[in-house]
Scaffold this motif. Sequence first.
Motif, PDB file in Angstrom:
ATOM      1  N   ASP A 137     -28.209 -41.963  17.536  1.00  0.00           N
ATOM      2  CA  ASP A 137     -28.624 -40.845  18.275  1.00  0.00           C
ATOM      3  C   ASP A 137     -29.899 -40.762  19.092  1.00  0.00           C
ATOM      4  O   ASP A 137     -30.143 -40.060  19.782  1.00  0.00           O
ATOM      5  CB  ASP A 137     -28.373 -39.460  17.647  1.00  0.00           C
ATOM      6  CG  ASP A 137     -29.191 -39.268  16.416  1.00  0.00           C
ATOM      7  OD1 ASP A 137     -29.971 -40.077  16.517  1.00  0.00           O
ATOM      8  OD2 ASP A 137     -29.360 -38.310  16.072  1.00  0.00           O
ATOM      9  N   GLU A 138     -30.739 -41.702  18.645  1.00  0.00           N
ATOM     10  CA  GLU A 138     -32.247 -41.881  19.050  1.00  0.00           C
ATOM     11  C   GLU A 138     -32.939 -40.670  19.039  1.00  0.00           C
ATOM     12  O   GLU A 138     -33.539 -40.110  20.029  1.00  0.00           O
ATOM     13  CB  GLU A 138     -32.147 -42.458  20.435  1.00  0.00           C
ATOM     14  CG  GLU A 138     -31.369 -43.910  20.576  1.00  0.00           C
ATOM     15  CD  GLU A 138     -31.285 -44.364  21.994  1.00  0.00           C
ATOM     16  OE1 GLU A 138     -31.362 -43.463  22.932  1.00  0.00           O
ATOM     17  OE2 GLU A 138     -31.326 -45.515  22.267  1.00  0.00           O
ATOM     18  N   LYS A 139     -32.655 -39.900  18.066  1.00  0.00           N
ATOM     19  CA  LYS A 139     -33.637 -38.897  17.718  1.00  0.00           C
ATOM     20  C   LYS A 139     -34.428 -38.845  16.384  1.00  0.00           C
ATOM     21  O   LYS A 139     -34.111 -39.229  15.385  1.00  0.00           O
ATOM     22  CB  LYS A 139     -32.557 -37.624  17.484  1.00  0.00           C
ATOM     23  CG  LYS A 139     -31.940 -37.085  18.606  1.00  0.00           C
ATOM     24  CD  LYS A 139     -30.778 -35.786  18.318  1.00  0.00           C
ATOM     25  CE  LYS A 139     -30.291 -35.364  19.945  1.00  0.00           C
ATOM     26  NZ  LYS A 139     -31.060 -34.797  20.601  1.00  0.00           N
ATOM     27  N   TRP A 140     -35.546 -38.222  16.649  1.00  0.00           N
ATOM     28  CA  TRP A 140     -36.632 -37.977  15.502  1.00  0.00           C
ATOM     29  C   TRP A 140     -36.158 -36.877  14.621  1.00  0.00           C
ATOM     30  O   TRP A 140     -36.008 -35.932  15.420  1.00  0.00           O
ATOM     31  CB  TRP A 140     -38.070 -38.100  15.984  1.00  0.00           C
ATOM     32  CG  TRP A 140     -38.443 -39.368  16.425  1.00  0.00           C
ATOM     33  CD1 TRP A 140     -38.656 -39.754  17.652  1.00  0.00           C
ATOM     34  CD2 TRP A 140     -38.997 -40.685  15.634  1.00  0.00           C
ATOM     35  NE1 TRP A 140     -39.097 -41.228  17.696  1.00  0.00           N
ATOM     36  CE2 TRP A 140     -39.310 -41.627  16.460  1.00  0.00           C
ATOM     37  CE3 TRP A 140     -39.414 -40.607  14.455  1.00  0.00           C
ATOM     38  CZ2 TRP A 140     -40.115 -42.858  16.155  1.00  0.00           C
ATOM     39  CZ3 TRP A 140     -39.742 -41.889  13.991  1.00  0.00           C
ATOM     40  CH2 TRP A 140     -40.095 -42.916  14.741  1.00  0.00           C
ATOM     41  N   LYS A 141     -36.223 -37.099  13.372  1.00  0.00           N
ATOM     42  CA  LYS A 141     -36.145 -35.689  12.673  1.00  0.00           C
ATOM     43  C   LYS A 141     -37.289 -35.562  11.534  1.00  0.00           C
ATOM     44  O   LYS A 141     -37.820 -36.583  11.110  1.00  0.00           O
ATOM     45  CB  LYS A 141     -34.829 -35.920  11.618  1.00  0.00           C
ATOM     46  CG  LYS A 141     -33.603 -35.705  12.507  1.00  0.00           C
ATOM     47  CD  LYS A 141     -32.905 -37.403  13.081  1.00  0.00           C
ATOM     48  CE  LYS A 141     -31.846 -37.174  13.808  1.00  0.00           C
ATOM     49  NZ  LYS A 141     -31.280 -38.339  14.237  1.00  0.00           N
TER      50      LYS A 141
END
Length: 545
Positions: free
Chosen positions: A211-215
């Motif tokens: 998803d190429e998302k930072w969390k």
Amino acid sequence: QKRDLAFIGEMLIDSTDAALKEITVRFDIMANVNFVRSFWIKQQYHKLKNEHWMLTQSDVIGDFTVVENSSDMTGFFGRKNSSFSNYHIDSIFQKNIFKGSAIVVELDSAKDKTEEYWLKSRHFDLSKEDVGIFKMADSIKKDPRFIIRKKIIGAVTTGYYPLGWIDLGDIYSFYSYNNIEKNRLKIGFRTNEKFVLPLSLSAYLAYGNFDEKWKYKINPEFYFDKRKKIKLGASYRDDINQLSRSFNNIELDHILSSLIQVGTATASKNYVKDFNFYLENKWSTGLASRINYYYNVIMPVKGVVFESLNDIGGIDHPANYITSGLDITLKYSWQNKNVNGNFYNKTDFKNTFKKYPDLAVQWKWADVQMGSDFNFHKIKFSLKQQIRTQKLGYFKYYLEAGKTFNTVPYPYLDLPFANQLVIMDEYAFNLMNFLEYASDEYVSLHLEQHIEGLLMDRIPLINKLKWRNFIFAKGYVGNISTQNYQAKYLFPKGLNKLNEPYYEVGFGIENIFKIARIDFIWRLTDIYKPGVYYFIVKPSFKFSF
């Protein structure tokens, strides 16, 4: 019965007063107790003021071992000697001293006494063996090899490796895999007791390559006193969440979650941005409260769509749902010095015997004037207790009930805790799928009777394994109003209302290899529903004595 959990021994009774003067007891090595070869207790009583017999000396010796049936002397001895003096008898106290919760006060210097203090305060001198043990313990604590081994064992058991004033971890979530992010990498830390400021801090950073998302999450807490009685905290989390996942389950990004989940359960997952700002106070031992301001944003993951009906009967697809408001929590846990202000908290749910049940009450409020998309109220409470039942072992119950007022989307309804992992979750329904049922008023009840070795100890050869039995039953009664059932906010595929109470029953064997438990579970509701199991065997693991 040699295998019963009972002491044998001798008593010395005073012939004039019929009072206990001395008692010596022990239990048999064959008793169904783990890691203990022998346990011996001796107590002496003396007559004070020519009237009252009081305990003056108590000696305890325990022979502990990992390999109980080994002929080799593998293990160690533990010894405790206590003496009691300066009794005050017939003192007059005000009755209100004994009312309300017990208040336990521990001075800051209680654990920092000097050797001179102990030489002056001990009722008897240490033996040469005792002095040697103290010197050996001090030497081991400074040994670099022991320090490294201690850190490694701590990391394996807690998931965190200490590095100065911070702990690096959770090592079990450094890498995980799920159907939303695919490969997930994560690094985090928390401060420990070496951090000198009146502040604790925990944080993590994660990235999903699909998803190429930072969390990330950050959670600072400031303490107003050294006893950590009052604290002011804040937290912000931007991550993936799973609806109806139990607080007691392993974390969603735990490496085991990648390996032991049955099904994908995509609809139950969502992105969440969650801010909390709270004040917590421990009023007395076991009594705590928390008031919290929250701002919560829920967004669908890929493959999930939020749906709601508009004024002309068409279907809208909201990009997110926002709630904002206050919640107030009050908790009571008898004699629990570490009670936490969260309604659900793993440490508060440790199985211990208590005189009174644990009680938790929470009221939650959201309002459009505070930035929420809709208004609602929620209230819920829980009762939990573990009770000894003499030779029948012990009984556990957990009762929870709640109600949601007004119209809300399904993520904010009351969703029973489910568990699609292969490992058993004590506080979830282990044959219910994630996000399978929803309600806006409910009562949930979990019952367990542990009969210990009452049956297994009477079976030849099997009794040497020290296995123990238990039976259990779980039920969930839920109802949903017409305003919350497909009237404005639509349910995703697979989510339904309960047409009848949901039940699970079963039995199990615990104390397998001292750490394992196996549950045989039957589902009694909607057993012909597609995608569900009506029977399953699930293991779980914990140390027990």
